[in-house]
Write an enzyme that holds these catalytic residues in place. Structure first.
Site, short mmCIF file in Angstrom:
data_model
loop_
_atom_site.label_atom_id
_atom_site.label_comp_id
_atom_site.label_asym_id
_atom_site.label_seq_id
_atom_site.Cartn_x
_atom_site.Cartn_y
_atom_site.Cartn_z
N HIS A 16 -1.79 6.87 7.74
CA HIS A 16 -0.91 7.82 7.04
C HIS A 16 -1.61 9.15 6.79
O HIS A 16 -0.98 10.21 6.81
CB HIS A 16 -0.46 7.26 5.69
CG HIS A 16 0.77 6.39 5.76
ND1 HIS A 16 1.99 6.86 6.19
CD2 HIS A 16 0.98 5.09 5.42
CE1 HIS A 16 2.89 5.88 6.12
NE2 HIS A 16 2.31 4.79 5.66
N GLN A 69 2.97 9.96 1.31
CA GLN A 69 4.27 9.30 1.17
C GLN A 69 5.01 9.73 -0.10
O GLN A 69 6.21 9.53 -0.20
CB GLN A 69 4.10 7.77 1.16
CG GLN A 69 3.68 7.20 2.50
CD GLN A 69 3.59 5.69 2.45
OE1 GLN A 69 2.57 5.15 2.05
NE2 GLN A 69 4.66 5.02 2.81
N CYS A 112 6.73 -0.49 6.35
CA CYS A 112 6.26 0.69 5.65
C CYS A 112 7.34 1.16 4.68
O CYS A 112 8.52 1.19 5.05
CB CYS A 112 5.94 1.80 6.65
SG CYS A 112 5.37 3.32 5.89
N LEU A 113 6.93 1.54 3.48
CA LEU A 113 7.90 1.98 2.47
C LEU A 113 8.57 3.29 2.89
O LEU A 113 9.61 3.64 2.33
CB LEU A 113 7.21 2.14 1.11
CG LEU A 113 6.69 0.84 0.47
CD1 LEU A 113 5.91 1.14 -0.80
CD2 LEU A 113 7.83 -0.13 0.19
N GLU A 155 -2.72 2.31 5.94
CA GLU A 155 -2.76 3.41 4.97
C GLU A 155 -3.61 4.58 5.46
O GLU A 155 -3.25 5.74 5.26
CB GLU A 155 -3.25 2.92 3.60
CG GLU A 155 -2.36 1.88 2.93
CD GLU A 155 -0.88 2.25 2.91
OE1 GLU A 155 -0.56 3.44 2.78
OE2 GLU A 155 -0.05 1.35 3.05
N GLY A 185 0.82 -1.20 0.00
CA GLY A 185 0.00 0.00 0.00
C GLY A 185 0.85 1.25 0.00
O GLY A 185 2.04 1.21 0.34
#
Ligand code: CO
Length: 151
Positions: A133, A50, A87-88, A130, A45
Site C-alpha cells: 500500500h 487508505q 482489502c478494506l 500493507e 491491517g
C-alpha cells in the site's frame, strides 16, 4: 476517531508514500484513529494512505498481536505461500496472491525507536500486503483471480 476508508479509484491509494519524519502528536492521533477504524472494520491491517494520508505508516492486527510499523523496510523475504487475500479498500472482493512465507523488516515505532521483526505465514502476508500500500500497490494488481467475497 473513525476515519473514512478510501476505496479503489481514490488517487491517494496509488501514490508512493513519503517517509515519516516527525514522530509527534499528529502521528499518534493518526495511528490511534487507524486502530479504531481497523477494529470497527474487523480487518487484519490498514495503511495510512487508505485513510487519505500518504505517509509510510501501517498497522497490523493478527494472532501474534497488534503492531504499528512506521517507515518499514524489508530486510529479506523467504519462501512462498499462496492464499486468499482481501482489502478494506476493495470491498466485497477476494483474490489469491503469492507472497513470501517469511519476512524480516526493520521499522520504527510511534516514538521513532528502531526495531526489527521476523514474521511468517499469515502475519508475513499481512505485512507484505500493507507495505505494498505504501508504494501504491493493491493486492488486486497481483492476484490471479478476483472474485466476490463470501460474506
Ligand atoms: Co489493503
Amino acid at each position: 476517531m473513525l476515519r473514512e476508508i478510501l476505496q479503489v479509484g481514490s488517487p491517494v491509494l496509488r501514490q508512493k508514500c513519503a517517509p515519516v519524519t516527525r514522530f509527534d502528536g499528529e502521528l499518534c492521533e493518526l495511528l490511534d484513529d487507524m486502530r479504531e477504524t481497523l477494529e470497527k472494520a474487523d480487518g487484519a491491517g490498514l495503511a495510512a494512505p487508505q485513510v487519505g494520508v500518504p505517509i509510510r505508516a501501517v498497522i497490523v492486527s493478527v494472532e501474534e498481536g497488534f503492531f504499528e510499523f512506521i517507515n518499514p523496510v524489508f530486510v529479506w523475504q523467504k519462501g512462498e505461500q499462496y492464499g486468499a487475500e482481501g482489502c478494506l479498500s476493495v470491498r466485497g472482493k477476494a483474490g489469491k496472491v503469492r507472497r513470501p512465507s517469511k519476512v524480516k523488516i526493520v521499522f520504527r515505532d510511534r516514538n521513532g525507536d528502531k526495531y526489527s521483526l521476523v514474521a511468517r505465514d499469515f502475519f508475513a502476508r499481512a505485512i507484505c500486503h500493507e507495505l505494498d500500500h505504501l508504494d501504491g500497490i493493491l493486492y488486486t494488481d497481483k492476484a490471479d483471480e478476483i472474485r466476490d467475497a463470501e460474506d
